[in-house]
Design an enzyme around this catalytic site. Structure first.
Site, short mmCIF file in Angstrom:
data_model
loop_
_atom_site.label_atom_id
_atom_site.label_comp_id
_atom_site.label_asym_id
_atom_site.label_seq_id
_atom_site.Cartn_x
_atom_site.Cartn_y
_atom_site.Cartn_z
N GLY A 107 41.80 53.86 19.63
CA GLY A 107 42.40 54.35 20.87
C GLY A 107 41.38 54.85 21.88
CG ASN A 130 49.88 51.06 13.46
OD1 ASN A 130 51.05 51.43 13.53
ND2 ASN A 130 48.89 51.86 13.11
CD1 TRP A 131 53.65 47.19 17.20
CD2 TRP A 131 55.89 47.28 17.25
NE1 TRP A 131 54.11 45.91 17.35
CE2 TRP A 131 55.49 45.93 17.38
CE3 TRP A 131 57.27 47.57 17.25
CZ2 TRP A 131 56.41 44.89 17.53
CZ3 TRP A 131 58.18 46.54 17.39
CH2 TRP A 131 57.75 45.20 17.53
CE LYS A 132 47.64 53.37 16.22
NZ LYS A 132 46.37 53.98 16.60
CB SER A 141 39.16 49.69 20.88
OG SER A 141 39.46 51.06 21.04
N GLY A 160 46.38 48.40 17.50
CA GLY A 160 47.26 49.48 17.95
C GLY A 160 47.76 49.21 19.36
N GLY A 161 47.13 49.84 20.34
CA GLY A 161 47.57 49.77 21.72
C GLY A 161 47.90 48.37 22.22
CD GLU A 201 46.71 57.04 14.70
OE1 GLU A 201 47.85 56.59 14.54
OE2 GLU A 201 45.89 56.51 15.48
CD GLU A 218 42.99 50.85 11.73
OE1 GLU A 218 43.37 50.07 12.60
OE2 GLU A 218 43.64 51.85 11.39
P1 13P Z 1 43.92 50.88 18.83
O1 13P Z 1 43.94 49.38 18.75
O2 13P Z 1 44.87 51.45 19.82
O3 13P Z 1 42.51 51.40 18.96
O4 13P Z 1 44.46 51.43 17.41
C1 13P Z 1 43.89 50.94 16.25
C2 13P Z 1 44.72 51.38 15.09
O5 13P Z 1 44.76 52.54 14.75
C3 13P Z 1 45.53 50.36 14.42
O6 13P Z 1 46.07 50.84 13.23
#
Ligand code: 13P
Length: 253
Positions: A175, A10-12, A215, A236-237, A98, A169
């Site tokens: 994050g 998920n590149w947000k 994470s 995510g990250g 989010e 999640e």
């Molecule tokens: P992180 O991997 O940055 O914690 O984010 C998780 C996330 O929200 C994936 O959708």
């Protein structure tokens, strides 16, 4: 049939189309030859077309991070399932925390999005998870998560469920660098599968993929994936760099 693991990035709200193209290329090339794992990347809307070009003809799938449930209409700023499907998108995240937190998305809306995705041949990944306050309030966090699953899938039959995946999640792990322990992830996933079985029957529940997100990194993916009810990761990250996403895809190596 064992569940094929799904590793999703998920590149947000990161990457311009040019950045996205570079990242997609690096992931595509680095993932060549990986078998037995489904790979999905979810760039922002504005990078979908560029990434679609880079992934064409590969087994890597393209996902969106959100969508509206109507096909067309006076909904300024929204993107419809028709538009996503036309770009070669095959999956869509629904109800990421989010979206729930910053954009006020509620279970009822998310249920409509799940149904709209299915109606247009898109595979919804329904995201659920408790906040830190809910977790600290005691056992009731479980009811929050079960409630999100039930409400998100309300009105569907077991026969509709084939394309649906769930992503657990916990908001406190997103994050923050605080991953749920493998045992804690397993507990939540088993509970989600049980909730699915209550509504849709044991077989539909057994077949569902339940991804963990929060994470996930190269150094913890293997132990998370070793849990019986963890069928993948929503990253995510660590999905924003090929150097960290590729080792996650290759967690078995
Ligand atoms: P992180 O991997 O940055 O914690 O984010 C998780 C996330 O929200 C994936 O959708």
């Amino acid at each position: 049939m064992p569940r094929t693991p799904l590793i999703a990035g998920n590149w947000k709200m990161y990457t311009t189309p040019e950045d996205a193209r570079d990242l997609a290329r690096a992931i595509r090339d680095g993932a060549a030859g990986v078998e037995g794992v489904d790979i999905l990347v979810c760039p922002p809307f504005t990078s979908l077309a560029a990434v679609a070009e880079e992934l064409a003809g590969t087994p890597l799938a393209l996902g969106a991070q959100n969508m509206y449930y109507e096909e067309t209409g006076a909904f300024t700023g929204e993107i419809s399932p028709l538009m996503l499907a036309a770009l070669g998108v095959s999956s869509v995240l629904v109800g990421h925390s989010e979206r729930r937190q910053h954009f006020g998305e509620k279970n009822e809306t998310l249920n409509r999005k799940v149904k709209a995705a299915l109606a247009h041949g898109l595979k919804p990944i329904l995201c659920v998870g408790e906040t830190l306050a809910e977790r600290e309030a005691g056992a009731s966090w479980k009811e929050v998560v079960r409630g999100q699953v039930r409400a998100g899938l309300e009105g569907l039959d077991a026969a509709d469920l084939g394309p649906v995946a769930i992503a657990y999640e916990p908001v406190w792990a997103i994050g923050t660098g605080k991953t749920a322990t493998p045992a804690a992830a397993q507990e939540a996933h088993a509970m989600i599968r049980e909730a699915l079985a209550e509504t849709f029957g044991a077989q539909a529940a057994e077949e569902r993929r339940i991804l963990y997100g929060g994470s996930v990194k190269p150094d913890n993916v293997r132990e998370l994936m070793a849990e019986v009810d963890v069928d993948g990761a929503l990253v995510g990250g660590a999905s924003l760099k090929a150097e960290t996403f590729l080792p996650i895809i290759k967690f078995r190596a």
